[in-house]
Design a protein around this motif. Sequence first.
Motif, PDB file in Angstrom:
ATOM      1  N   ALA A  38       0.952  -1.297  -0.197  1.00  0.00           N
ATOM      2  CA  ALA A  38       0.059   0.241   0.037  1.00  0.00           C
ATOM      3  C   ALA A  38       0.977   1.345  -0.016  1.00  0.00           C
ATOM      4  CB  ALA A  38      -1.085   0.309   1.192  1.00  0.00           C
ATOM      5  N   CYS A  39       2.212   1.250   0.309  1.00  0.00           N
ATOM      6  CA  CYS A  39       3.093   2.419   0.377  1.00  0.00           C
ATOM      7  C   CYS A  39       3.412   2.625  -0.919  1.00  0.00           C
ATOM      8  CB  CYS A  39       4.071   2.260   1.048  1.00  0.00           C
ATOM      9  SG  CYS A  39       5.343   3.585   1.283  1.00  0.00           S
ATOM     10  N   THR A  40       2.883   3.690  -1.843  1.00  0.00           N
ATOM     11  CA  THR A  40       2.921   4.187  -3.092  1.00  0.00           C
ATOM     12  C   THR A  40       4.386   4.577  -3.435  1.00  0.00           C
ATOM     13  OG1 THR A  40       1.738   6.141  -2.941  1.00  0.00           O
ATOM     14  CG2 THR A  40       0.279   4.107  -3.593  1.00  0.00           C
ATOM     15  N   ASP A  41       4.982   5.031  -2.174  1.00  0.00           N
ATOM     16  CA  ASP A  41       6.335   5.628  -2.661  1.00  0.00           C
ATOM     17  C   ASP A  41       7.417   4.667  -2.748  1.00  0.00           C
ATOM     18  OD1 ASP A  41       5.467   8.413  -2.423  1.00  0.00           O
ATOM     19  OD2 ASP A  41       6.106   8.602  -0.145  1.00  0.00           O
ATOM     20  N   GLY A  42       6.876   3.292  -2.582  1.00  0.00           N
ATOM     21  CA  GLY A  42       7.859   2.238  -2.554  1.00  0.00           C
ATOM     22  C   GLY A  42       7.726   1.457  -1.323  1.00  0.00           C
ATOM     23  N   THR A  61      11.578 -18.429 -12.148  1.00  0.00           N
ATOM     24  CA  THR A  61       9.896 -18.152 -12.566  1.00  0.00           C
ATOM     25  C   THR A  61       9.887 -17.359 -13.801  1.00  0.00           C
ATOM     26  OG1 THR A  61       7.892 -17.920 -11.711  1.00  0.00           O
ATOM     27  CG2 THR A  61       9.670 -16.538 -10.649  1.00  0.00           C
ATOM     28  N   LEU A  62       9.267 -17.489 -14.788  1.00  0.00           N
ATOM     29  CA  LEU A  62       8.882 -16.546 -15.779  1.00  0.00           C
ATOM     30  C   LEU A  62       7.613 -15.857 -15.045  1.00  0.00           C
ATOM     31  CD1 LEU A  62       9.273 -15.598 -18.540  1.00  0.00           C
ATOM     32  CD2 LEU A  62       7.784 -17.128 -19.289  1.00  0.00           C
ATOM     33  N   HIS A  63       7.920 -14.644 -14.649  1.00  0.00           N
ATOM     34  CA  HIS A  63       6.870 -13.783 -13.785  1.00  0.00           C
ATOM     35  C   HIS A  63       5.829 -13.616 -14.839  1.00  0.00           C
ATOM     36  CE1 HIS A  63       5.167 -10.257 -11.605  1.00  0.00           C
ATOM     37  NE2 HIS A  63       5.970 -11.162 -10.372  1.00  0.00           N
ATOM     38  N   LYS A  64       4.450 -13.750 -14.312  1.00  0.00           N
ATOM     39  CA  LYS A  64       3.416 -13.447 -15.130  1.00  0.00           C
ATOM     40  C   LYS A  64       3.107 -12.373 -15.556  1.00  0.00           C
ATOM     41  CE  LYS A  64      -0.465 -16.106 -14.417  1.00  0.00           C
ATOM     42  NZ  LYS A  64      -1.542 -16.945 -13.938  1.00  0.00           N
ATOM     43  N   LYS A  65       3.123 -11.170 -14.766  1.00  0.00           N
ATOM     44  CA  LYS A  65       3.042  -9.771 -15.227  1.00  0.00           C
ATOM     45  C   LYS A  65       4.149  -9.042 -15.785  1.00  0.00           C
ATOM     46  CE  LYS A  65      -0.227  -8.705 -11.281  1.00  0.00           C
ATOM     47  NZ  LYS A  65      -0.451  -8.180 -10.223  1.00  0.00           N
ATOM     48  N   LEU A  66       5.361  -9.665 -15.325  1.00  0.00           N
ATOM     49  CA  LEU A  66       6.441  -8.911 -15.904  1.00  0.00           C
ATOM     50  C   LEU A  66       7.401  -9.650 -16.914  1.00  0.00           C
ATOM     51  CD1 LEU A  66       8.337  -7.760 -12.548  1.00  0.00           C
ATOM     52  CD2 LEU A  66       6.809  -6.335 -13.807  1.00  0.00           C
ATOM     53  N   ARG A  67       7.000 -10.823 -17.239  1.00  0.00           N
ATOM     54  CA  ARG A  67       7.239 -11.713 -18.351  1.00  0.00           C
ATOM     55  C   ARG A  67       8.844 -11.570 -18.516  1.00  0.00           C
ATOM     56  NH1 ARG A  67       2.896 -13.493 -21.143  1.00  0.00           N
ATOM     57  NH2 ARG A  67       0.991 -12.321 -20.778  1.00  0.00           N
ATOM     58  N   MET A  68       9.521 -11.694 -17.209  1.00  0.00           N
ATOM     59  CA  MET A  68      10.758 -11.860 -17.121  1.00  0.00           C
ATOM     60  C   MET A  68      11.169 -13.083 -16.305  1.00  0.00           C
ATOM     61  SD  MET A  68      11.602  -8.052 -16.071  1.00  0.00           S
ATOM     62  CE  MET A  68      13.388  -8.094 -15.966  1.00  0.00           C
ATOM     63  N   TRP A  69      12.143 -14.003 -16.513  1.00  0.00           N
ATOM     64  CA  TRP A  69      13.005 -14.931 -15.531  1.00  0.00           C
ATOM     65  C   TRP A  69      13.513 -14.117 -14.512  1.00  0.00           C
ATOM     66  CZ3 TRP A  69      11.465 -19.939 -16.269  1.00  0.00           C
ATOM     67  CH2 TRP A  69      11.109 -20.305 -17.644  1.00  0.00           C
ATOM     68  N   LEU A  70      12.873 -14.537 -13.420  1.00  0.00           N
ATOM     69  CA  LEU A  70      13.405 -13.841 -11.966  1.00  0.00           C
ATOM     70  C   LEU A  70      13.497 -14.919 -10.961  1.00  0.00           C
ATOM     71  CD1 LEU A  70      10.600 -11.122 -12.030  1.00  0.00           C
ATOM     72  CD2 LEU A  70      13.184 -10.945 -12.542  1.00  0.00           C
ATOM     73  N   HIS A 114      11.929  -0.704 -10.427  1.00  0.00           N
ATOM     74  CA  HIS A 114      10.721   0.049 -10.500  1.00  0.00           C
ATOM     75  C   HIS A 114       9.759  -1.311 -11.041  1.00  0.00           C
ATOM     76  CE1 HIS A 114       7.310   2.695 -11.566  1.00  0.00           C
ATOM     77  NE2 HIS A 114       7.658   3.508 -10.482  1.00  0.00           N
ATOM     78  N   THR A 115       8.710  -1.265 -10.668  1.00  0.00           N
ATOM     79  CA  THR A 115       7.724  -2.296 -10.996  1.00  0.00           C
ATOM     80  C   THR A 115       6.409  -1.462 -11.397  1.00  0.00           C
ATOM     81  OG1 THR A 115       6.593  -2.824  -8.903  1.00  0.00           O
ATOM     82  CG2 THR A 115       8.425  -3.960  -9.566  1.00  0.00           C
ATOM     83  N   PRO A 116       5.234  -2.011 -11.784  1.00  0.00           N
ATOM     84  CA  PRO A 116       4.089  -1.363 -12.266  1.00  0.00           C
ATOM     85  C   PRO A 116       3.171  -0.898 -11.006  1.00  0.00           C
ATOM     86  CG  PRO A 116       4.069  -3.385 -13.614  1.00  0.00           C
ATOM     87  CD  PRO A 116       5.475  -3.528 -12.728  1.00  0.00           C
ATOM     88  N   CYS A 117       3.585  -1.494  -9.926  1.00  0.00           N
ATOM     89  CA  CYS A 117       2.811  -0.968  -8.604  1.00  0.00           C
ATOM     90  C   CYS A 117       3.820  -0.049  -7.868  1.00  0.00           C
ATOM     91  CB  CYS A 117       2.350  -2.172  -7.552  1.00  0.00           C
ATOM     92  SG  CYS A 117       4.062  -3.021  -6.612  1.00  0.00           S
TER      93      CYS A 117
END
Length: 171
Positions: A38-42, A61-70, A114-117
Amino acid sequence: MTLHDDAALVLAGYEGQDELSALYLDHLRTHPDGMWKACTDGHITASAMVIDPGHGRVLLTLHKKLRMWLQMGGHCEPEDVTLADAALREATEESGVSGLTLLPGGPVRLDRHHTPCAWHLDVQYAAVAPPGAVAAISDESLDLRWFAYDEVPDVADKSVVRLLEATLARL
């Protein structure tokens, strides 16, 4: 002790990446809610690279939202008592592997991205898979796969490669 308190102690004792750990500590000082999504500053997140040293491989894992191997990881939850607990919970949930154990010595690396959230101030651990570990894909992943150490640079970004290098150095 709260998860926020534990994170502050872990980060105050973390050796290396001084500028980044200071940024994380400043974030916690100025954001009482800095552990939560919930902390939108990070927010502080916890992750773990699942490693199988006996076979020279890591589970990504191939992340569902980011579509990257992480590596496995994500947001802290209210039931997490410590950052290490959060990293181990995330690794277990996302890998399907039971019996993971974190490498001793605390976090292996820090990585801010940085991520979408929001900004993720990720505290990265390494978890050793038990012999014969069987992985099972979670609904947060598109795929889950073991990669030989030398394959990781071909599939993952530099932050994952740096985490692997730091994990191997810790072993």
